[in-house]
Motif scaffolding. Structure first.
Motif, PDB file in Angstrom:
ATOM      1  N   LEU A 158       0.837  -1.198   0.000  1.00 25.73           N
ATOM      2  CA  LEU A 158       0.000   0.000   0.000  1.00 25.73           C
ATOM      3  C   LEU A 158       0.875   1.253   0.000  1.00 25.73           C
ATOM      4  O   LEU A 158       1.562   1.551   0.974  1.00 25.73           O
ATOM      5  N   CYS A 160       1.763   5.005   0.361  1.00 20.84           N
ATOM      6  CA  CYS A 160       1.263   6.091   1.209  1.00 20.84           C
ATOM      7  C   CYS A 160       2.094   7.344   0.953  1.00 20.84           C
ATOM      8  O   CYS A 160       3.323   7.277   0.844  1.00 20.84           O
ATOM      9  N   GLU A 164      -0.804   9.332   4.132  1.00 22.59           N
ATOM     10  CA  GLU A 164      -2.129   8.904   3.722  1.00 22.59           C
ATOM     11  C   GLU A 164      -2.047   7.788   2.669  1.00 22.59           C
ATOM     12  O   GLU A 164      -1.363   7.936   1.662  1.00 22.59           O
ATOM     13  N   PRO A 165      -2.744   6.680   2.894  1.00 20.13           N
ATOM     14  CA  PRO A 165      -2.778   5.608   1.898  1.00 20.13           C
ATOM     15  C   PRO A 165      -3.374   6.098   0.584  1.00 20.13           C
ATOM     16  O   PRO A 165      -4.296   6.912   0.575  1.00 20.13           O
ATOM     17  N   LEU A 187      -8.465   2.307  -2.919  1.00 21.08           N
ATOM     18  CA  LEU A 187      -8.828   1.989  -1.544  1.00 21.08           C
ATOM     19  C   LEU A 187     -10.216   1.386  -1.415  1.00 21.08           C
ATOM     20  O   LEU A 187     -10.558   0.830  -0.371  1.00 21.08           O
ATOM     21  N   LYS A 217     -10.074  -2.902   5.115  1.00 19.83           N
ATOM     22  CA  LYS A 217     -10.135  -1.706   5.977  1.00 19.83           C
ATOM     23  C   LYS A 217      -9.015  -1.733   7.015  1.00 19.83           C
ATOM     24  O   LYS A 217      -8.400  -0.704   7.308  1.00 19.83           O
ATOM     25  N   ILE A 220      -5.729  -0.663   5.496  1.00 27.09           N
ATOM     26  CA  ILE A 220      -5.692   0.788   5.299  1.00 27.09           C
ATOM     27  C   ILE A 220      -5.443   1.496   6.631  1.00 27.09           C
ATOM     28  O   ILE A 220      -4.635   2.426   6.711  1.00 27.09           O
ATOM     29  N   ASP A 221      -6.111   1.043   7.682  1.00 26.40           N
ATOM     30  CA  ASP A 221      -5.916   1.649   9.006  1.00 26.40           C
ATOM     31  C   ASP A 221      -4.490   1.453   9.493  1.00 26.40           C
ATOM     32  O   ASP A 221      -3.868   2.398  10.016  1.00 26.40           O
ATOM     33  N   ARG A 224      -2.019   3.665   7.585  1.00 31.17           N
ATOM     34  CA  ARG A 224      -2.115   5.065   7.997  1.00 31.17           C
ATOM     35  C   ARG A 224      -1.332   5.303   9.290  1.00 31.17           C
ATOM     36  O   ARG A 224      -0.659   6.329   9.442  1.00 31.17           O
TER      37      ARG A 224
END
Length: 279
Positions: A158, A160, A164-165, A187, A217, A220-221, A224
């Motif tokens: 991912l 970033c 931010e992704p 995303l 999800k 992604i979390d 971040r």
């Protein structure tokens, strides 16, 4: 020279624009001290814990700095054998069942570890200075299962920017020579094949869509939380039936010589990198 041979032009290092150029600029002018800690596959675990993500770490079984000290007696039947400063190409060995290892297999494993530990000037060819300051180690950690229907574990990488992704680059069906199938998703898990070049030597654009990962999800979390302090970083993870595992942090993807993105994609991604960003 390597950049010129690959792209038939010189990079703009005075006013870097695309993602490759900004990675090259960072390699030349950024302080690599933090990268040395976070590119170390053993020491980065401390950073992951500091960010409150201990639950994402694969089990770590043993760490050695001398090949002669390596013993498999205290290890589970299956494990992944790795170098802490390798790039993943020939610096890891999956052991699905140690009971099937002969004495010759174990001797060869130790000989391989000895070569890893004695590697010098790591990163010199690709001008990645942070690898030079990583103390070489070998370690054994949890072996994650290959998803059903796949030939290798699926790497969810991912990207970033400024914490931010932005986009997933997914590698699957890897081969021993470094070749793999590559896919790209936003995303919301919408395919972004438009970002990928079709003439990359080692990477073939995957033809069949990958199912939406159960831990989308969560990945992604996690990304971040881990990416926040950095202008650009790639957070590599695995999703095993919804359980997300941390892989590594990558600051100099392909040494800043990525040719699996289109020029437009590299330009767009580069525009998102603020080299003055301090997090």
């Amino acid at each position: 020279m390597r950049y010129f041979l690959r792209f038939k032009r010189l990079p703009n290092l005075k006013h870097p624009q695309d993602l490759n150029e900004k990675i090259l600029w960072q390699k030349l002018y950024a302080d690599p001290t933090r990268w040395s800690q976070l590119a170390d596959k053993v020491r980065v675990r401390d950073y992951v814990k500091e960010r409150g993500l201990s639950k994402a770490l694969p089990n770590l079984y043993q760490v050695w700095d001398k090949a002669e000290d390596i013993s498999l007696d205290q290890l589970p039947d299956s494990f992944m054998f790795k170098s802490n400063n390798g790039d993943g190409k020939g610096t890891n060995v999956a052991i699905p069942d140690k009971q099937n290892l002969s004495e010759q297999d174990i001797r060869r494993l130790k000989e391989k570890a000895d070569r890893w530990l004695k590697q010098k000037n790591i990163g010199a060819l690709s001008a990645e200075p942070h690898y030079k300051y990583i103390r070489p180690l070998v370690f054994a950690e949890e072996l994650l299962p290959v998803p059903k229907g796949e030939k290798s574990i699926v790497d969810y990488k991912l990207w970033c920017f400024d914490g931010e992704p932005y986009v997933f680059v997914v590698f699957s069906n890897r081969k021993s020579g470094g070749e793999a199938e590559i896919a790209c998703y936003d995303l919301q898990w919408k395919e972004r094949t438009d970002l990928l070049a079709t003439d990359s030597k080692h990477y073939q654009v995957r033809k069949t869509p990958l199912p939406r990962p159960k831990g989308l999800k969560t990945m992604i979390d996690y990304a971040r939380q881990l990416a926040k302090p950095f202008p650009q970083v790639r957070v590599d993870m695995y999703d095993i039936e919804g359980k997300v595992y941390f892989g590594e942090l990558t600051f100099t993807s392909l040494g800043g010589l990525m040719n699996y993105f289109t020029p437009q994609a590299l330009a767009d991604m580069g525009s998102k990198v603020d080299l003055n960003y301090m997090g």
